[in-house]
Design a protein around this motif. Structure first.
Motif, PDB file in Angstrom:
ATOM      1  N   LYS A   5       5.923   3.248  -1.867  1.00  0.00           N
ATOM      2  CA  LYS A   5       4.953   4.217  -1.329  1.00  0.00           C
ATOM      3  C   LYS A   5       4.912   4.204   0.199  1.00  0.00           C
ATOM      4  N   ILE A   6       5.487   3.171   0.801  1.00  0.00           N
ATOM      5  CA  ILE A   6       5.460   3.054   2.260  1.00  0.00           C
ATOM      6  C   ILE A   6       6.894   2.991   2.810  1.00  0.00           C
ATOM      7  N   ARG A  26       0.386   6.100   6.308  1.00  0.00           N
ATOM      8  CA  ARG A  26       0.790   5.701   4.961  1.00  0.00           C
ATOM      9  C   ARG A  26       0.276   4.301   4.638  1.00  0.00           C
ATOM     10  N   GLU A  29      -3.433   4.691   3.900  1.00  0.00           N
ATOM     11  CA  GLU A  29      -3.621   5.280   2.564  1.00  0.00           C
ATOM     12  C   GLU A  29      -3.402   4.255   1.460  1.00  0.00           C
ATOM     13  N   SER A  30      -2.472   3.331   1.673  1.00  0.00           N
ATOM     14  CA  SER A  30      -2.163   2.322   0.647  1.00  0.00           C
ATOM     15  C   SER A  30      -3.247   1.260   0.533  1.00  0.00           C
TER      16      SER A  30
END
Length: 149
Positions: A5-6, A26, A29-30
């Motif tokens: 995701k990153i 990012r 957001e994680s």
């Protein structure tokens, strides 16, 4: 420390601040970092540049204080077209293709991770694998094989 995701591949950015902001967003957001991480990483890059020139490509390894981090994470950004960073130490301009953004909870862990990343940067076959990777999973596998867990 690595999450698909990153890992951002072939992103566009007009300058290093935009590139850093995309990756910091990012990480926020994680949940790996606090909202304070983004302004801290942007300011630190201006004060202490993190660009590194290699024979093939430029790489940046931005990081900031552990107080902005919730848990250890490394963000990876491969830019479509390089953007200019300043070289660590001498301030020369470096066209950067890869950004490895460190979010480490323990300040002492940064030195070890920087050493591991510098060893990776010096490994031409690993750099080639990173450049040719088709997806986040291939990036993560290459980094794991280089000792980044």
């Amino acid at each position: 420390m690595l999450s698909d995701k990153i890992v951002l591949l072939d992103e566009s950015a007009t300058d290093n601040q935009e590139a850093l902001a995309k990756l910091a967003d990012r990480l926020i957001e994680s949940g790996a970092v606090k909202a304070s991480y983004k302004p801290a990483i942007l300011q630190r890059e201006m004060d202490f540049p993190t660009g590194l020139a290699t024979d093939k490509i430029g790489i940046a390894i931005p990081h900031t204080d552990a107080e902005h981090v919730n848990y250890d994470q490394i963000g990876v950004l491969r830019l479509r077209d390089p953007v200019t960073f300043l070289q660590m130490g001498d301030g020369e301009k470096v066209p950067v293709k890869f950004v490895f953004m460190l979010a480490l909870k323990e300040a002492h862990a940064q030195l070890g991770m920087l050493q591991t990343l510098v060893a990776l940067i010096q490994n031409e076959s690993k750099i080639q694998q990173l450049l040719l990777a088709k997806n986040a999973e291939e990036i993560i596998e290459t980094l794991k094989s280089a000792g980044i867990k």
